[in-house]
Design an enzyme around this catalytic site. Sequence first.
Site, PDB file in Angstrom:
ATOM      1  CB  VAL A   1      30.578  36.308  51.059  1.00  0.00           C
ATOM      2  CG1 VAL A   1      29.139  36.166  50.621  1.00  0.00           C
ATOM      3  CG2 VAL A   1      31.115  37.699  50.787  1.00  0.00           C
TER       4      VAL A   1
ATOM      5  CE1 TYR B   1      34.865  46.549  42.463  1.00  0.00           C
ATOM      6  CE2 TYR B   1      35.419  47.356  40.272  1.00  0.00           C
ATOM      7  CZ  TYR B   1      34.508  46.809  41.148  1.00  0.00           C
ATOM      8  OH  TYR B   1      33.244  46.501  40.697  1.00  0.00           O
TER       9      TYR B   1
END
Lengths: 446, 447
Positions: B262, B353
């Site tokens: 991706v 994250y």
Amino acid sequence: MNSLPTQQDSTPESDRSVPAQPRAAVVIGGNRIPFARSGGQYAYASNQEMLTAALDGLVARFGLQGERIGEVAAGAVLKHSRDFNLTREAVLGSALAANTPAYDVQQACATGLETVVGLSNKIKLGQLESGIAGGVDSASDAPVAVSEGLRRVLLDLSRAKSTIQKLAALRGLRPADLLPNAPTTSEPRTGLSMGEHQAITTARWNISREAQDELSLASHRNMAAAYDRGFFDDLVTPFRGVSRDANLRADTSLEKLGSLKPVFGRTLSADATMTAGNSTPLTDGAAVVLLGSEDYARQNNLPMLANVVDAEAAAVDFVDGKEGLLMAPVYALPRLLQRNNMSLADFDFFEIHEAFASTVLTSLAAWEDEDFCRTQLGLPGALGSVDRTKLNVNGSSLAAGHPFAATGARIVASLAKTLAEKGSGRGLISVCAAGGQGVVAILEAR
Amino acid sequence: MTDTYLKLVNAKPFSQFAKTAGLPRPVPLRRHAPGAPLVPGPVLVLGRSPGTQTVATTLLGWDLDVRRHLRPKEKLGAVVVVLDDVADPAQLAGLFLEVGSVVRQLLPGGRIVTISRPAAGSTEPRVASARNAVEGALRSLAKELRAGATANGVLLDADVDVEAPSVGATLEFLLSGKSAYVDGQFVTVETSDGAAHHQRSDAPLAGRTAVVTGAARGIGAEIAKVLRRDGAQIIAVDVPAAGEHLALVANEVGGTALQVDVTAPDAAERILNHAATRYGRLDIMVHNAGITRDRLLANMDPARWNSVMAVNLESQLRINEKLLAADGFSADGSIVCLASTSGIAGNRGQTNYAASKAGVMGMVRSTANSLAGSGRTINAVAPGFIETDMTAKIPFATREVARRLSSLQQGGLPLDVAEAVSFLASPGASGISGQVLRVCGQNLVGA
């Protein structure tokens, strides 16, 4: 475009005596597992497991779950006797419909290409709408045979009814019979390995060590570049944690290749030039190709990468040394070109299987040699030169490795995609095989 | 990953000891199974507004046992509290105390759902305080419920009344086992878009084509399975190296495997091209692909920071930009992005994250604004502690604590996340956009 005999090509189209052009057989796509060196990551994978994995990856790529494919044809060169119905068993273990018929083919290293040719012909004839062609080989999980003496005793024993007969059967056993026959890839009629055979041909054609190493380097570099640009993203599905061909050495160099010691032809009078770097290693792997009619592809919204145009097989008499073991494709090509009114200039890509770098180089040299073409191929002059920039542009067997029966399907899928990317042109495939055989084929972009 | 404590505490003799000792007592949650009833018992509908009867009628249309009053000691499957016209905090006492009087009659896996309006929609302090009070009361009630029962709310924006299709769809989701691990949350319905939600469907996504990224394993694989169960055609996407598992998932859901990273510059084109040529359409985009590269910020290196941002956020930004500009993405298409409660509350060792996941939520809200009125929607699902290969790697003690730190006292399953994704991707949710739906069992951190 499908070929017709040349004398009919000039016949006006209005002439009703011209047989209808058979319909096109289309390469829709392919899938293979990454190839791994013998004894490596797939050391404990069977042919059936690898072929099933290749099929399941193809099913996943094209959404063929539960579909009845017209026919699946595949094979293996090194095959256990229990795998007598290898392809059918792989189909039964795959996500394809269980009512998909299958059959095994064996034409040594040409197996994969021959399955493509056979199924394409059935599609062209209207006997099939879809087909999956392919092959698999494991040099790791090779069959080990019992000796001929032990085999006879065991068979006699199984037929013996009384104890006396059984004892009589066992009496025929000699200690030496208990030694198994190690797996071998030697030619049965000469006892020479394929490498030793090719070493003779290499010497005969004066193929230099440097030229072989350069070809090998190009194969590795081309394949590494193809992986890096995502070319194999829709051609390869990882297997057992391997996601690229394990034999591929992206960082190899002429220096590294040049440092390797020759392994074949060391007993010949000429310099030995063939090394582990410019010869393919024994390899494990599987590859399959999805073929179909145009109708099948359109109805299922499937891509059409290239047409399978035509193919030609040849064999040479290598046993008494008249011709090299792997020279058959050299003979097949002029016949194929003549039938299709083509010359080497009509091709944009050449996929010449790199059994050894020198196999490719002797083929090229032979087609350029006026005398050879005249005397051996019956041509008026040299067949011509292959533009090296069009040769094995995404790498070939020296980089990927060569699981014998899988190579044809690997090449067909890669070439079809290469043609689809270009959007035009033709590609030529040449695959040599044990037994002095070879198959050449033409693909055409759509 | 099995939750050994969950099994232990639900079997004798430990169950009795846990009760006496006041240990956490999680129960197996009531999850959706095809053909299962929407709720485990009668549904009590409480409310004073005219919308109350409308809601009761909707529930009756789903063949539920709907009550406006309850007999003493009768067991209850769910309570729906309609508070859409609450304008004064004084109006709350009667209804909430009535809810309190029946809480003990709620069956295991029972549901309490409020329907009210967001405080932000009012300029009147008294109205806003009453509306916000509903949220405070409900979130607290959710923490009081036991035995897998949950409490959640539907918020109606100004122009939306209880008859709006997405109100019905949200109500159905929150009552069902599909919302098993959604607790203490509010879903805002912004518009009255969508077809009327008169009938429940086993295949709300029939005829739709969905892309799921990161589909080879864990939550992504489960999303693919649930979207397929709900009728969608699946394009399973993952990096080429994950192709072996991806093929298994694609074959299980009868979809196609598309091996593409991706983060590749042409990822959107390849996805759109695959959807167009193979399916002729693309209706649902689920951005699930994500990675963690945890380090304290003091020890963080550029590779860890950049790879997490590239996969978790940049890829979504880039793909959405191309997707929303493409005709190949349906006019009523929906995008569902995977965020994380780490992006809401923060998490030690996860600056990268949490940055990426908070970034996703920012992107979702902003994109929803630009999509308003277009028919397309974008939403996020923020999972809390989910039992996956990733959380199985957390050290034992930390994992045990993390599991129990929620109102449901256990980790969620990938299925719970997948159910939320499928709901937000369904036509019934077409009035919902720019939302972050937490699937965290009302995790005690980051509330």
